[in-house]
Design a protein around this motif. Structure first.
Motif, PDB file in Angstrom:
ATOM      1  N   CYS A 174      37.180  18.057  -8.378  1.00  0.00           N
ATOM      2  CA  CYS A 174      36.051  18.887  -8.823  1.00  0.00           C
ATOM      3  C   CYS A 174      36.524  20.041  -9.704  1.00  0.00           C
ATOM      4  CB  CYS A 174      35.281  19.430  -7.615  1.00  0.00           C
ATOM      5  SG  CYS A 174      34.342  18.169  -6.705  1.00  0.00           S
ATOM      6  N   LYS A 175      37.632  20.647  -9.333  1.00  0.00           N
ATOM      7  CA  LYS A 175      38.168  21.764 -10.108  1.00  0.00           C
ATOM      8  C   LYS A 175      38.583  21.298 -11.500  1.00  0.00           C
ATOM      9  CE  LYS A 175      41.181  25.789  -9.427  1.00  0.00           C
ATOM     10  NZ  LYS A 175      41.985  25.798 -10.649  1.00  0.00           N
ATOM     11  N   GLN A 176      39.258  20.146 -11.552  1.00  0.00           N
ATOM     12  CA  GLN A 176      39.676  19.591 -12.836  1.00  0.00           C
ATOM     13  C   GLN A 176      38.463  19.224 -13.684  1.00  0.00           C
ATOM     14  OE1 GLN A 176      42.540  19.350 -14.314  1.00  0.00           O
ATOM     15  NE2 GLN A 176      41.839  18.120 -16.065  1.00  0.00           N
ATOM     16  N   TYR A 177      37.437  18.682 -13.035  1.00  0.00           N
ATOM     17  CA  TYR A 177      36.209  18.310 -13.739  1.00  0.00           C
ATOM     18  C   TYR A 177      35.595  19.546 -14.398  1.00  0.00           C
ATOM     19  CZ  TYR A 177      31.530  16.332 -14.462  1.00  0.00           C
ATOM     20  OH  TYR A 177      30.346  15.895 -15.014  1.00  0.00           O
ATOM     21  N   ALA A 178      35.505  20.637 -13.653  1.00  0.00           N
ATOM     22  CA  ALA A 178      34.887  21.863 -14.175  1.00  0.00           C
ATOM     23  C   ALA A 178      35.723  22.488 -15.288  1.00  0.00           C
ATOM     24  CB  ALA A 178      34.686  22.861 -13.039  1.00  0.00           C
ATOM     25  N   GLU A 179      37.025  22.544 -15.092  1.00  0.00           N
ATOM     26  CA  GLU A 179      37.887  23.222 -16.057  1.00  0.00           C
ATOM     27  C   GLU A 179      38.013  22.466 -17.371  1.00  0.00           C
ATOM     28  OE1 GLU A 179      41.512  23.714 -13.903  1.00  0.00           O
ATOM     29  OE2 GLU A 179      40.833  25.561 -12.898  1.00  0.00           O
ATOM     30  N   SER A 180      37.865  21.148 -17.333  1.00  0.00           N
ATOM     31  CA  SER A 180      38.003  20.344 -18.553  1.00  0.00           C
ATOM     32  C   SER A 180      36.652  19.834 -19.055  1.00  0.00           C
ATOM     33  CB  SER A 180      38.937  19.154 -18.304  1.00  0.00           C
ATOM     34  OG  SER A 180      38.414  18.302 -17.289  1.00  0.00           O
ATOM     35  N   PHE A 181      35.560  20.435 -18.570  1.00  0.00           N
ATOM     36  CA  PHE A 181      34.232  19.937 -18.897  1.00  0.00           C
ATOM     37  C   PHE A 181      33.964  20.007 -20.393  1.00  0.00           C
ATOM     38  CE2 PHE A 181      29.693  20.199 -19.648  1.00  0.00           C
ATOM     39  CZ  PHE A 181      29.206  19.178 -18.849  1.00  0.00           C
ATOM     40  N   ALA A 182      33.440  18.928 -20.912  1.00  0.00           N
ATOM     41  CA  ALA A 182      32.992  18.870 -22.311  1.00  0.00           C
ATOM     42  C   ALA A 182      31.895  17.827 -22.390  1.00  0.00           C
ATOM     43  CB  ALA A 182      34.144  18.498 -23.234  1.00  0.00           C
ATOM     44  N   ALA A 183      30.743  18.252 -22.867  1.00  0.00           N
ATOM     45  CA  ALA A 183      29.623  17.314 -22.985  1.00  0.00           C
ATOM     46  C   ALA A 183      29.437  16.963 -24.449  1.00  0.00           C
ATOM     47  CB  ALA A 183      28.345  17.950 -22.434  1.00  0.00           C
ATOM     48  N   PRO A 184      29.325  15.670 -24.789  1.00  0.00           N
ATOM     49  CA  PRO A 184      29.405  14.532 -23.863  1.00  0.00           C
ATOM     50  C   PRO A 184      30.844  14.127 -23.568  1.00  0.00           C
ATOM     51  CG  PRO A 184      29.004  13.752 -26.077  1.00  0.00           C
ATOM     52  CD  PRO A 184      29.028  15.257 -26.171  1.00  0.00           C
ATOM     53  N   GLY A 185      31.014  13.297 -22.563  1.00  0.00           N
ATOM     54  CA  GLY A 185      32.322  12.708 -22.318  1.00  0.00           C
ATOM     55  C   GLY A 185      33.001  13.081 -21.024  1.00  0.00           C
ATOM     56  N   SER A 186      32.397  13.972 -20.231  1.00  0.00           N
ATOM     57  CA  SER A 186      33.086  14.388 -19.013  1.00  0.00           C
ATOM     58  C   SER A 186      32.899  13.425 -17.852  1.00  0.00           C
ATOM     59  CB  SER A 186      32.604  15.785 -18.592  1.00  0.00           C
ATOM     60  OG  SER A 186      33.124  16.760 -19.467  1.00  0.00           O
ATOM     61  N   GLY A 187      31.999  12.470 -18.002  1.00  0.00           N
ATOM     62  CA  GLY A 187      31.794  11.529 -16.915  1.00  0.00           C
ATOM     63  C   GLY A 187      30.877  12.072 -15.845  1.00  0.00           C
ATOM     64  N   ASN A 188      30.748  11.319 -14.754  1.00  0.00           N
ATOM     65  CA  ASN A 188      29.777  11.621 -13.707  1.00  0.00           C
ATOM     66  C   ASN A 188      30.433  11.562 -12.336  1.00  0.00           C
ATOM     67  OD1 ASN A 188      27.375  11.265 -15.695  1.00  0.00           O
ATOM     68  ND2 ASN A 188      28.495   9.326 -15.824  1.00  0.00           N
ATOM     69  N   LEU A 189      29.885  12.330 -11.406  1.00  0.00           N
ATOM     70  CA  LEU A 189      30.419  12.369 -10.046  1.00  0.00           C
ATOM     71  C   LEU A 189      29.325  12.032  -9.043  1.00  0.00           C
ATOM     72  CD1 LEU A 189      32.485  15.716 -10.063  1.00  0.00           C
ATOM     73  CD2 LEU A 189      33.340  13.393 -10.482  1.00  0.00           C
ATOM     74  N   LEU A 190      29.710  11.311  -7.994  1.00  0.00           N
ATOM     75  CA  LEU A 190      28.851  11.090  -6.841  1.00  0.00           C
ATOM     76  C   LEU A 190      29.565  11.678  -5.638  1.00  0.00           C
ATOM     77  CD1 LEU A 190      26.390   9.792  -5.388  1.00  0.00           C
ATOM     78  CD2 LEU A 190      27.832   7.755  -5.047  1.00  0.00           C
ATOM     79  N   LEU A 191      28.975  12.717  -5.041  1.00  0.00           N
ATOM     80  CA  LEU A 191      29.528  13.333  -3.835  1.00  0.00           C
ATOM     81  C   LEU A 191      28.743  12.794  -2.653  1.00  0.00           C
ATOM     82  CD1 LEU A 191      29.791  17.056  -5.083  1.00  0.00           C
ATOM     83  CD2 LEU A 191      31.266  15.104  -5.601  1.00  0.00           C
ATOM     84  N   THR A 192      29.405  12.074  -1.772  1.00  0.00           N
ATOM     85  CA  THR A 192      28.705  11.411  -0.690  1.00  0.00           C
ATOM     86  C   THR A 192      29.365  11.686   0.657  1.00  0.00           C
ATOM     87  OG1 THR A 192      28.087   9.233   0.200  1.00  0.00           O
ATOM     88  CG2 THR A 192      30.018   9.301  -1.200  1.00  0.00           C
ATOM     89  N   GLY A 193      28.530  11.901   1.676  1.00  0.00           N
ATOM     90  CA  GLY A 193      29.040  12.160   3.018  1.00  0.00           C
ATOM     91  C   GLY A 193      28.037  12.939   3.840  1.00  0.00           C
ATOM     92  N   PRO A 194      28.267  13.078   5.134  1.00  0.00           N
ATOM     93  CA  PRO A 194      27.343  13.795   6.017  1.00  0.00           C
ATOM     94  C   PRO A 194      27.159  15.250   5.589  1.00  0.00           C
ATOM     95  CG  PRO A 194      28.933  12.509   7.276  1.00  0.00           C
ATOM     96  CD  PRO A 194      29.406  12.497   5.861  1.00  0.00           C
ATOM     97  N   PRO A 195      26.109  15.899   6.085  1.00  0.00           N
ATOM     98  CA  PRO A 195      25.868  17.299   5.721  1.00  0.00           C
ATOM     99  C   PRO A 195      26.932  18.228   6.306  1.00  0.00           C
ATOM    100  CG  PRO A 195      24.324  16.590   7.405  1.00  0.00           C
ATOM    101  CD  PRO A 195      25.046  15.361   6.945  1.00  0.00           C
ATOM    102  N   GLY A 196      27.073  19.400   5.675  1.00  0.00           N
ATOM    103  CA  GLY A 196      27.960  20.437   6.197  1.00  0.00           C
ATOM    104  C   GLY A 196      29.432  20.244   5.907  1.00  0.00           C
ATOM    105  N   LEU A 197      29.770  19.474   4.871  1.00  0.00           N
ATOM    106  CA  LEU A 197      31.178  19.185   4.594  1.00  0.00           C
ATOM    107  C   LEU A 197      31.675  19.749   3.257  1.00  0.00           C
ATOM    108  CD1 LEU A 197      31.435  15.518   5.913  1.00  0.00           C
ATOM    109  CD2 LEU A 197      32.198  17.622   7.030  1.00  0.00           C
TER     110      LEU A 197
END
Length: 332
Positions: A174-197
Motif C-alpha cells: 500500500c505504501k509503495q502504491y501511494a508513493e508511486s501513484f500516477a494516473a493512469p497506470g497505477s493499477g487497482n487494489l482489492l483489500l479483503t478480509g474480516p472487519p477490524g484488521l
C-alpha cells in the motif's frame, strides 16, 4: 490529471479570497507610507504619468521620438532616485511600494502555460483534504502512525505465515502504491478480509498520500455510492448534485470504494458496480475496493463477469488476524 469540479470551485474561491486579502494589505501598507511621506505619493503619480508619456511618444508617427524619450527617461531616473532616497531615509526597503505577486511563476493567476500552477494545486490539495476528512481520520491514519504491534507474530497453521508478516507485506504494498501513484497506470487494489484488521486505515493512508500530491481522490462507502447512482437514475433529487457525484466517482484519479458487500445487493447494485469497475478499467483510472467478503464470494454476490474483472485486473491483498478494535478494548 482529473480535477473534481466541486473541490476545484472551493479551491478557486479560497485562492481568490487570499489574493484579494493580500492586495488589501498591500494597499493599506502603501497608503500608510504615503501618509508618512506625502512626496512619495506625488512621485508615484508622476512616474505613472511619465510612463504613459513614454508610451504615447513611442507610438506617435511622423516625428522622431528619440529626443522626447531621452528627456522622459532622465525625468524617470530622477524621480526614481528621489524615491529611493526618501525610502532609505524612512528605513524602508526599495521595493516596499511594489505590488509583487505571491507566486512568481504565474503572477497569482493560478495558471501557467495553459496548466494549473502549483500554487493553485496546493489550494486544491488542501480543499480535497477537507473533503476526505469528513469520512476519514487523515490526521491519525497515515503510514507513519501505522503499527504492526496489533498483529500476532505466531505462524498460523495451514497458512505458513503470521498475521504480522502478512500485514507487513500489505503495508509495504500500500505504501509503495501511494508513493508511486500516477494516473493512469497505477493499477487497482482489492483489500479483503474480516472487519477490524486495518483495511480502512491503509485506505485512508493511501488517500492522504495521493491527495497530498494533488491527485483527485474520491473515498466513499459502497452503500452511499450506489445510493447516488440510484438517485441519478430515478430522479430522486432535483438539480445536478447526484449527476455530479456519479461523474466524480467515474472520473476521479483514484476511487476508494469502502465496505463493499455491506449494502443491500440488488440487480441495480450489480449493474452499477460493473459500470464503475469496467468504465474505470477501460479509461485506466485506478480503483481500490475494500470488502469483508472473500474473493470466492464476489461472483455469487455481484455476478461472474464482475468477479472476473476484479480477479483479473486487481492486485489482491488479504487481511487476517484478530480484530484490532476488540484488542484495544481488552487492553484498556
Amino acid at each position: 490529471m482529473a480535477y473534481d469540479g466541486r473541490v476545484l470551485r472551493r479551491a478557486l474561491q479560497r485562492f481568490e479570497e487570499d489574493r484579494q486579502e493580500r492586495d488589501k494589505r498591500f494597499q493599506e501598507r502603501r497608503e500608510s507610507i504615503f501618509r508618512r511621506q506625502p512626496r512619495l505619493r506625488q512621485i508615484d503619480a508622476e512616474l505613472r504619468a511619465t510612463t504613459s508619456r513614454i508610451i504615447s511618444s513611442a507610438l506617435r508617427r511622423g516625428t522622431d521620438p528619440l529626443p522626447v524619450l531621452e528627456v522622459l527617461r532622465d525625468e524617470n531616473l530622477s524621480l526614481q532616485e528621489e524615491k529611493r532616497a526618501l525610502l532609505e531615509k524612512m528605513g524602508l526597503p526599495q521595493d516596499c511600494l511594489e505590488d509583487k505577486p505571491a507566486c512568481a511563476l504565474c503572477g497569482d493567476t493560478g495558471y501557467r502555460g495553459g496548466e494549473m500552477c502549483r500554487c493553485l494545486r496546493n489550494y486544491y490539495a488542501r480543499e480535497q483534504r477537507k473533503e476526505l476528512s469528513r469520512m476519514l481520520d487523515l490526521a491519525g491514519q497515515s503510514f507513519e502512525t501505522f503499527s504492526l504491534d496489533w498483529y500476532s507474530p505466531e505462524i498460523l497453521p495451514g497458512l505458513g505465515i503470521s498475521a504480522r508478516k502478512n500485514m507487513e507485506r500489505n503495508y509495504q504494498e500500500c505504501k509503495q502504491y501511494a508513493e508511486s501513484f500516477a494516473a493512469p497506470g497505477s493499477g487497482n487494489l482489492l483489500l479483503t478480509g474480516p472487519p477490524g484488521l486495518g483495511k480502512t486505515f491503509l485506505s485512508a493512508a493511501i488517500a492522504r498520500e495521493v491527495s497530498g500530491d494533488g491527485w483527485s481522490v474520491v473515498y466513499d462507502t459502497a452503500t452511499h455510492i450506489f445510493q447516488r447512482f440510484e438517485d441519478r437514475k430515478f430522479g430522486r433529487e432535483e438539480g445536478e448534485e447526484a449527476e455530479g457525484d456519479v461523474t466524480r466517482v467515474l472520473t476521479c484519479d483514484l476511487l476508494i470504494l469502502d465496505d463493499l458487500g455491506t449494502e443491500m445487493t440488488t440487480a441495480f447494485v450489480q449493474s452499477a458496480l460493473y459500470q464503475i469497475i469496467n468504465s474505470r478499467l477501460m479509461e485506466r483510472r485506478p480503483t481500490i475496493l475494500s470488502t469483508n467478503l472473500k474473493v470466492a464470494e464476489l461472483g455469487g454476490r455481484y455476478g461472474a463477469q464482475t468477479a472476473s474483472r476484479i480477479e483479473g485486473e486487481y492486485q489482491i491483498l488479504t487481511f487476517f488476524g484478530q480484530d484490532i478494535r476488540v484488542l484495544r478494548k481488552e487492553r484498556r
